[in-house]
Motif scaffolding. Structure first.
Motif, PDB file in Angstrom:
ATOM      1  N   TYR A   5     -27.625  -8.418   1.387  1.00 12.25           N
ATOM      2  CA  TYR A   5     -28.423  -7.711   0.384  1.00 12.25           C
ATOM      3  C   TYR A   5     -28.967  -8.619  -0.709  1.00 12.25           C
ATOM      4  N   TYR A  26     -33.653 -11.197  -2.723  1.00 10.06           N
ATOM      5  CA  TYR A  26     -33.864 -11.629  -4.103  1.00 10.06           C
ATOM      6  C   TYR A  26     -34.166 -13.127  -4.183  1.00 10.06           C
ATOM      7  N   ASP A  84     -38.181  -6.363   0.817  1.00  4.04           N
ATOM      8  CA  ASP A  84     -37.655  -5.081   0.367  1.00  4.04           C
ATOM      9  C   ASP A  84     -36.150  -5.139   0.165  1.00  4.04           C
ATOM     10  N   HIS A  85     -35.636  -4.173  -0.597  1.00  2.00           N
ATOM     11  CA  HIS A  85     -34.194  -4.036  -0.756  1.00  2.00           C
ATOM     12  C   HIS A  85     -33.541  -3.851   0.610  1.00  2.00           C
ATOM     13  N   TRP A  86     -32.365  -4.397   0.764  1.00  2.74           N
ATOM     14  CA  TRP A  86     -31.600  -4.212   2.000  1.00  2.74           C
ATOM     15  C   TRP A  86     -30.912  -2.855   1.966  1.00  2.74           C
ATOM     16  N   LEU A 140     -34.345   4.000   0.678  1.00  2.00           N
ATOM     17  CA  LEU A 140     -33.209   3.814  -0.220  1.00  2.00           C
ATOM     18  C   LEU A 140     -32.524   5.149  -0.475  1.00  2.00           C
ATOM     19  N   GLN A 179     -23.015   2.484  -8.526  1.00  2.00           N
ATOM     20  CA  GLN A 179     -23.405   2.405  -7.128  1.00  2.00           C
ATOM     21  C   GLN A 179     -22.589   3.387  -6.288  1.00  2.00           C
ATOM     22  N   ASN A 230     -38.455   2.738   0.272  1.00  2.00           N
ATOM     23  CA  ASN A 230     -38.028   1.396  -0.122  1.00  2.00           C
ATOM     24  C   ASN A 230     -39.184   0.648  -0.776  1.00  2.00           C
ATOM     25  N   VAL A 258     -38.038  -6.019  -3.945  1.00  2.00           N
ATOM     26  CA  VAL A 258     -37.146  -6.303  -5.065  1.00  2.00           C
ATOM     27  C   VAL A 258     -37.973  -6.797  -6.248  1.00  2.00           C
TER      28      VAL A 258
END
Length: 209
Positions: A85, A89, A94-96, A106, A119, A172, A175
């Motif tokens: 994840y 960055y 995209d975000h994992w 997401l 979280q 999604n 980042v």
């Protein structure tokens, strides 16, 4: 004045220089490992500056494969689980989201439980979906994890209880932060490298006596 000559016995110096030559691989690996672990600590510390309230799992994301006398190369990297994840960055993207949702969306909390870091706790979604009063689906155009009202506690003549949206799927996106992992480590090594080499040589000289 007559001629004269002076003979110096350099065998001791030659032996000492030879011994020092043999110690160079040790001094090199010592300097490299010192720099590598300093870089690891710097990278881990930076996680708290980049992310809001990161889990300890994230602030211990960096590892070192140590240098040796035969191979004076140390490797600083992200641990496999955290790299999944954190890599976007560093490289972009995209975000994992893992394998939680086949669409790649997401899953964000609405009325569902979160941990101290804001979280979704590991394994919680799987446990919730195993309950008879929780399901994944689309209601009124909103796709997410929903909880059905239970008969327990319902009062006579009361208005029907509504479904509770625990977690919602959102599209999604890329980042919006950058890790600067490689740049941070490279700058530290360039800045601290000469001092690390000097310290390793002095240590080698002291221990060789």
């Amino acid at each position: 004045m007559g001629d004269f000559s002076i003979t110096l016995d350099t065998s001791r110096i030659q032996r000492d220089l030879s011994d020092m030559q043999k110690q160079i691989p040790y001094a090199t690996s010592t300097a490299v490992n010192s720099l590598a672990f300093d870089a690891m600590r710097l990278e881990n510390s930076a996680m708290s500056e980049i992310f809001d309230h990161p889990r300890p799992f994230t602030t211990r994301a960096t590892q070192v494969d140590k240098a040796t006398k035969s191979d004076p190369t140390a490797v600083i990297s992200l641990r496999d689980q955290q790299a999944k994840y954190l890599t976007p960055y560093e490289t972009g993207g995209d975000h994992w989201v893992g394998a939680r949702d086949g669409t790649g969306d997401l899953l964000v909390p609405v009325d569902g439980r979160t941990d101290a870091y804001g979280q979704i706790p590991r394994g919680l979604i799987k446990r919730l979906l195993a309950r008879p009063d929780v399901f994944a689906g689309t209601v009124r155009g909103i796709r997410g994890i929903w909880q059905r009202p239970t008969a327990r506690g319902a009062r006579r003549n009361a208005a029907p209880a509504k479904l509770k949206l625990l977690y919602m799927f959102r599209a999604n996106k890329a980042v919006d932060k950058h890790l600067d992992f490689e740049q941070r480590a490279a700058e530290m090594v360039q800045r601290e490298g000469p001092k690390a080499i000097e310290a390793a040589i002095l240590k080698t000289i002291r221990t060789a006596r």
